[in-house]
Scaffold this motif. Sequence first.
Motif, PDB file in Angstrom:
ATOM      1  N   ALA D  60      16.492  -9.683   5.551  1.00  0.00           N
ATOM      2  CA  ALA D  60      15.946 -11.439   6.355  1.00  0.00           C
ATOM      3  C   ALA D  60      17.445 -11.380   6.853  1.00  0.00           C
ATOM      4  N   GLY D  61      18.724 -11.300   5.813  1.00  0.00           N
ATOM      5  CA  GLY D  61      19.698 -11.699   6.286  1.00  0.00           C
ATOM      6  C   GLY D  61      20.081 -13.035   6.637  1.00  0.00           C
ATOM      7  N   PHE D  62      19.286 -14.092   5.872  1.00  0.00           N
ATOM      8  CA  PHE D  62      19.881 -15.760   6.266  1.00  0.00           C
ATOM      9  C   PHE D  62      21.039 -16.342   6.224  1.00  0.00           C
ATOM     10  N   MET D  63      21.192 -15.744   4.284  1.00  0.00           N
ATOM     11  CA  MET D  63      22.823 -16.011   4.279  1.00  0.00           C
ATOM     12  C   MET D  63      23.896 -14.784   5.227  1.00  0.00           C
ATOM     13  N   ALA D  64      23.795 -13.990   5.789  1.00  0.00           N
ATOM     14  CA  ALA D  64      24.356 -13.037   5.854  1.00  0.00           C
ATOM     15  C   ALA D  64      25.887 -13.525   7.193  1.00  0.00           C
ATOM     16  N   ALA D  65      26.399 -12.829   6.828  1.00  0.00           N
ATOM     17  CA  ALA D  65      28.270 -13.192   6.899  1.00  0.00           C
ATOM     18  C   ALA D  65      28.117 -12.997   8.114  1.00  0.00           C
ATOM     19  N   PRO D  66      28.288 -13.613   9.468  1.00  0.00           N
ATOM     20  CA  PRO D  66      28.705 -12.804  10.949  1.00  0.00           C
ATOM     21  C   PRO D  66      30.170 -11.208  10.462  1.00  0.00           C
TER      22      PRO D  66
ATOM     23  N   PRO F 227       0.779 -21.093   7.464  1.00  0.00           N
ATOM     24  CA  PRO F 227       2.451 -20.932   7.830  1.00  0.00           C
ATOM     25  C   PRO F 227       2.873 -19.807   6.512  1.00  0.00           C
ATOM     26  N   ILE F 228       2.172 -20.614   5.342  1.00  0.00           N
ATOM     27  CA  ILE F 228       3.130 -20.212   4.262  1.00  0.00           C
ATOM     28  C   ILE F 228       2.803 -18.813   4.035  1.00  0.00           C
ATOM     29  N   VAL F 229       1.972 -18.358   4.306  1.00  0.00           N
ATOM     30  CA  VAL F 229       1.207 -17.247   4.662  1.00  0.00           C
ATOM     31  C   VAL F 229       2.094 -16.391   5.078  1.00  0.00           C
ATOM     32  N   VAL F 230       2.049 -16.423   6.158  1.00  0.00           N
ATOM     33  CA  VAL F 230       2.396 -15.720   7.395  1.00  0.00           C
ATOM     34  C   VAL F 230       4.095 -15.563   6.507  1.00  0.00           C
ATOM     35  N   ILE F 231       4.518 -16.569   6.255  1.00  0.00           N
ATOM     36  CA  ILE F 231       5.605 -16.536   5.976  1.00  0.00           C
ATOM     37  C   ILE F 231       5.756 -15.164   4.723  1.00  0.00           C
ATOM     38  N   LEU F 232       5.287 -15.637   4.085  1.00  0.00           N
ATOM     39  CA  LEU F 232       5.186 -14.491   3.146  1.00  0.00           C
ATOM     40  C   LEU F 232       4.625 -13.092   3.490  1.00  0.00           C
ATOM     41  N   LEU F 233       4.429 -13.071   4.266  1.00  0.00           N
ATOM     42  CA  LEU F 233       3.628 -11.680   4.801  1.00  0.00           C
ATOM     43  C   LEU F 233       5.046 -11.119   5.610  1.00  0.00           C
ATOM     44  N   ALA F 234       4.989 -12.227   6.337  1.00  0.00           N
ATOM     45  CA  ALA F 234       6.842 -11.523   6.614  1.00  0.00           C
ATOM     46  C   ALA F 234       7.605 -11.145   5.841  1.00  0.00           C
ATOM     47  N   ALA F 235       7.738 -11.677   4.721  1.00  0.00           N
ATOM     48  CA  ALA F 235       8.926 -10.889   4.373  1.00  0.00           C
ATOM     49  C   ALA F 235       8.645 -10.068   3.116  1.00  0.00           C
ATOM     50  N   MET F 236       7.241  -9.592   2.531  1.00  0.00           N
ATOM     51  CA  MET F 236       6.786  -8.079   1.955  1.00  0.00           C
ATOM     52  C   MET F 236       7.237  -7.911   3.924  1.00  0.00           C
ATOM     53  N   PHE F 237       6.569  -7.539   4.974  1.00  0.00           N
ATOM     54  CA  PHE F 237       6.163  -6.553   5.546  1.00  0.00           C
ATOM     55  C   PHE F 237       7.266  -5.865   6.305  1.00  0.00           C
ATOM     56  N   LEU F 238       7.874  -7.137   6.653  1.00  0.00           N
ATOM     57  CA  LEU F 238       9.071  -7.378   8.294  1.00  0.00           C
ATOM     58  C   LEU F 238       9.495  -8.500   8.164  1.00  0.00           C
ATOM     59  N   PRO F 239      11.075  -7.579   7.037  1.00  0.00           N
ATOM     60  CA  PRO F 239      12.079  -9.309   7.090  1.00  0.00           C
ATOM     61  C   PRO F 239      12.729  -9.311   8.270  1.00  0.00           C
ATOM     62  N   SER F 240      12.292  -8.451   9.087  1.00  0.00           N
ATOM     63  CA  SER F 240      13.622  -8.348  10.401  1.00  0.00           C
ATOM     64  C   SER F 240      12.733  -9.396  11.155  1.00  0.00           C
ATOM     65  N   ALA F 241      11.836  -9.744  11.060  1.00  0.00           N
ATOM     66  CA  ALA F 241      11.058 -10.475  11.413  1.00  0.00           C
ATOM     67  C   ALA F 241      10.976 -12.082  10.779  1.00  0.00           C
ATOM     68  N   ALA F 242      11.992 -12.119   9.847  1.00  0.00           N
ATOM     69  CA  ALA F 242      11.530 -13.232   8.579  1.00  0.00           C
ATOM     70  C   ALA F 242      12.493 -14.640   9.309  1.00  0.00           C
ATOM     71  N   PRO F 243      13.311 -14.191  10.633  1.00  0.00           N
ATOM     72  CA  PRO F 243      14.050 -15.707  10.770  1.00  0.00           C
ATOM     73  C   PRO F 243      13.120 -15.794  11.924  1.00  0.00           C
TER      74      PRO F 243
END
Lengths: 83, 83, 83, 390, 390, 390
Positions: D60-66, F227-243
């Motif tokens: 997810a890159g929350f701590m990714a450096a630019p 909302p916690i469920v959504v975060i966890l699903l994002a973490a599992m399936f699509l980290p690029s959507a996690a931010p």
Amino acid sequence: MNGLLEDGLGLMVLGMGFVFLFLIILIFATGYMSSLLNHFFPEPLPAAVQNNASAVAVDKAIDPELAVVITAAVHEHRNSKNV
Amino acid sequence: MNGLLEDGLGLMVLGMGFVFLFLIILIFATGYMSSLLNHFFPEPLPAAVQNNASAVAVDKAIDPELAVVITAAVHEHRNSKNV
Amino acid sequence: MNGLLEDGLGLMVLGMGFVFLFLIILIFATGYMSSLLNHFFPEPLPAAVQNNASAVAVDKAIDPELAVVITAAVHEHRNSKNV
Amino acid sequence: MESKLLNLYHDTGIYQLELGQFVMICVGLLLVYLAIKKGFEPLLLLPIGIGAVMVNIPGAGFMAAPVYDAVGHLTSPGGLQYYIYHGGIETGLFPLLIFMGVGAMTDFGPMLANPKTLLLGAAAQFGIFATVIGAVLLGASGIMDFTLADAAAIGIIGGADGPTAIFVASRLAPDLLGAIAVAAYSYMALVPLIQPPIMRALTSEKERAIKMVQLRVVTKKEKIIFPIVVILLAAMFLPSAAPLLGMFCFGNLMKECGVVDRLSDTAQNALINIVTIFLGLGVGSKLSSADFLNLETLGILGLGLVAFSIGTASGVVMAKIMNKYSVEDINPLIGAAGVSAVPMAARVANKVGLEANKQNFLLMHAMGPNVAGVIGSAVAAGVMLSYVGG
Amino acid sequence: MESKLLNLYHDTGIYQLELGQFVMICVGLLLVYLAIKKGFEPLLLLPIGIGAVMVNIPGAGFMAAPVYDAVGHLTSPGGLQYYIYHGGIETGLFPLLIFMGVGAMTDFGPMLANPKTLLLGAAAQFGIFATVIGAVLLGASGIMDFTLADAAAIGIIGGADGPTAIFVASRLAPDLLGAIAVAAYSYMALVPLIQPPIMRALTSEKERAIKMVQLRVVTKKEKIIFPIVVILLAAMFLPSAAPLLGMFCFGNLMKECGVVDRLSDTAQNALINIVTIFLGLGVGSKLSSADFLNLETLGILGLGLVAFSIGTASGVVMAKIMNKYSVEDINPLIGAAGVSAVPMAARVANKVGLEANKQNFLLMHAMGPNVAGVIGSAVAAGVMLSYVGG
Amino acid sequence: MESKLLNLYHDTGIYQLELGQFVMICVGLLLVYLAIKKGFEPLLLLPIGIGAVMVNIPGAGFMAAPVYDAVGHLTSPGGLQYYIYHGGIETGLFPLLIFMGVGAMTDFGPMLANPKTLLLGAAAQFGIFATVIGAVLLGASGIMDFTLADAAAIGIIGGADGPTAIFVASRLAPDLLGAIAVAAYSYMALVPLIQPPIMRALTSEKERAIKMVQLRVVTKKEKIIFPIVVILLAAMFLPSAAPLLGMFCFGNLMKECGVVDRLSDTAQNALINIVTIFLGLGVGSKLSSADFLNLETLGILGLGLVAFSIGTASGVVMAKIMNKYSVEDINPLIGAAGVSAVPMAARVANKVGLEANKQNFLLMHAMGPNVAGVIGSAVAAGVMLSYVGG
Ligand code: NA
Ligand code: NA
Ligand code: NA
């Protein structure tokens, strides 16, 4: 004296000139704007529309229902005074 | 053991020493300040002056006119209760 | 045409696929969550608990004492209406 | 397209998640649970917990450096927590702004009415330095890998003051910041559980029932001058504590002076709230598995508890000593409030006092040592920064 | 350990304090005193004063620059005021945001009802440029070490507008920023003392008693269009004034348009308060002994007073001229409000008018030149930035 | 001095203004007009419009980069919009903070009461990907100069979610950011015009009159866990959507948990307002003539409209399909709300429903797909960032 004073004088002349020029243009632009607006979009009772900062602040802080309540309270108060 | 423990002990002694030193100085400074202030600028009724956070918050949220209105409402309420 | 279109089609297929996949999983997860929660922690009257933003805002803006005052004012108002 | 699908799969958390990250996500969720369900300092522990979850989401890159190219253009932006951590925590800005806001919420009145209680705020800091010794012993004996800087940063947990702990840890032991902040806020929340047994063990029923004389009224002028006095004393005696004490007193001065109410109001509302959200997310970013999942964290949690306990005990003991030698009665319970944890520790003192005597209201008396404890911790922090850094 | 104790002693302010720092801490305390006790623009002077105290604490490092190692990691964080000054003042961000907030608090209604009063806002800027000549003379004669840029920055004090002064000084003469900001805000606070004698000296009792016809009602549409007109004129004629005028008008447009009340509300409350706190601390950081304790500061304080006085006088004289040639009566007192110092100068005009005639309410009439003076100062600032920088 | 006068003249907008800048200032004013007079998303379009005016003022330097000398001292400060754009938009911080605030304002209750409506939020995202194909075709055929990244960024307009569009565009196609943001917010404002004809064309009178059963009551616990469920699903399936999803859910959790009301309150007021002002000015900075005045912008505006229309249509069609196979009745109109544009699209569904049946209140039923659409767009954004970036 030297170039510094000359520069200062130049800044004064240009500066005051520009300030006056800008604000005189603004006078005409404002007047023109007002006359255009009041000609094409005359507003019947603008005094009531005039919003001021404190009114906004109150609107923010006080929710409509509360306003109703308070208005009612004041009304009550006035009525009882008249009696 | 080694230098680390020595450093730690040094930190403890200096640290506690400094904390006490600082706060003892502060006790005297505070006492001195208070006696000076109360001697030169005696305040007759400071209790009423004491402002607390909630009072400030209310002042912020409620505009003066509204305060008048509410005071009036309360007054009205009390009067009518007495009757 | 060329690779760009192919990439675009790929993005569409994968994209829509993933969107549906994710949201379908979410449907099941949500349903599962709700049934678990309502089974293990049944809440008798949740409707009243539901907090909304405006209520919070009012709580923030109005201090308790003031609320008492206003409630009193309103009460007074209603009583006087009934008379 | 199959390769793209494979890429997408390789990007998923399912594929990438390491055990450590999984554990840390669970730790984050535990903090969220403690915050919401148990009411453990939720203002901080909720953002810290979510921050911990976020930073441990693989990819997810929350701590990714630019990343910048050779001419300085951004080619890949950094993550949210990277900017928050490096912008506000590493620099010390967020803890200092929080301190300003806390200062704007603090009433020094009870302390000014009875300045002797400053001594209690001093005594309770013994928890800090005793813990330093504990950490140093663990380090020196080779059990854990603590340097003197680490030991100092761990000790500050005993200050029972979150922003001070974060400020010191960010300067002395950034790697331990996550564990230290979590320990500090957790134990602050646990004050009602940790302190009463210690307080009861060290005092007799009769001592706990001691009533104290009502506090004198403190004038507005005293309240205005006091923060200035503290700044000046910090300037004279301990400049390394001046950032913390200076911002604290600046906030308090804004509140007390009465002429900048709009600034004071913002400092204790919008500004402190904004900074708290960021501070929490930033601290959470240090809850990575590499930094957290090791023996040192256990040591920190254990030592933090020790620090709190010793601080409580030394505060009570000092109060007992003062009660002996002072003309006016001093209830030893208020000594426990000297650890800070404002206003929780003062409430605990009040509650334990009420148990012994139904008419014994210690709250205002305990607020004195309570705020004194904040000053004491900041002074201790200053000594540490000067001693370890210099 | 003795060496550590010695280190700690060497770290204290007592050991390190230089005379200049001591004097500047006293100056900071004086500003705090003026802010609280005398009510001198407390929103700015209180943070500036505390900022001055902080920056002069030896060894506290409030202005310390951060240190990075070769690979770009932070090895030593910077001080709070370093980040504030370089992040918000040197860049010009804080003055511009303040200007936006002030715009959102400004009512152009009275000015729009009587646009001629813009001339008064122009005339009062003569104080600025006359002062530039004064500073240039001091510089040219070798008495003080002023460049043209310094002279321009000093002159802007006469604009009686704090953010404009800080914006110009941060660009033209950063070393003088502290003294210029202090002078600007101090004299703005002193408007009720500085202006009346000048106003009375230049007007007759009869002139001061002149009543003005009631202002026409200004429509909402005019108020909405006006800030856009100002932005466009700035774009056409003086782009260097566009940052200041643009943000000012943006703030005003948010207020008047009625569709973004929540943004307007934030701009004139939370945001401007946050920025004000930082701006004050940042300006205070320029009150170091090296920058402040020299002959130039005396020159700046003196020239600032001259600037205010000349600005007041030229505003009054212009109003007298306009009164002579205009059909409607114009009370010359409202010319003094052209220096800006909103809304203090307008109130002073009202007060002096009431002294001459108990029924003479000039407040709204003076608000026109008052806000015109803000525009006038911003235009003057733009000319200076263009002339000196270009 | 004549040369200085000439310089000043050369600095004026009159002398420097290029046609493109003139046109873009007009575009900025048009946006301001639409915001104020037509009520088009004024919170964003007003700042964007003013930002567009500002950045196109020649010589005002709103986007000027700061200049540093060899040792790193600032010799020329940057412009306001430079700092805003590079500090908050290029980094993605502002869209994420907006998303947090929007999350704190979102009620997932209606969606939780009827989770099937998540499917509608999924179907409506077809507008996004159909538009990508459109953009790719324009690019592949050589009519317009669109890369795959550009096409993806343009498609996201169909997500009808401003911050998501800005976040994706800032990462995939910064040059198109201005046009994409303007298109996204304009069409969001036009939802009441764009959607009803499509909705009516795809549904019969009888379908539009379908009443839906009242939603069950959702418990507080469900709202907290979701909302916690959504975060966890994002973490599992699509980290690029996690931010995006993470910040959205963090905001929502702050609101629902009930223990951090002061943070939630700030996130949805002061903080989001401050960031909105900056976001608008920053987006406006990308409305330079070079980036905006070309064929691509026309393509973006056209494709954005297509995206909205297809999204609306596919939402309605999906709702019809679900109505056919589901036990409970589903009014197909609520499918249109799946495009997001919260809460406008839900209101439109309600309004069109009321036209067919005076007793048919669809608002709460449409809020489910409406907030589902936000999640759907964020998921689509995550796929794009992963697919195009990886
Ligand atoms: Na403490
Ligand atoms: Na002025
Ligand atoms: Na959407």
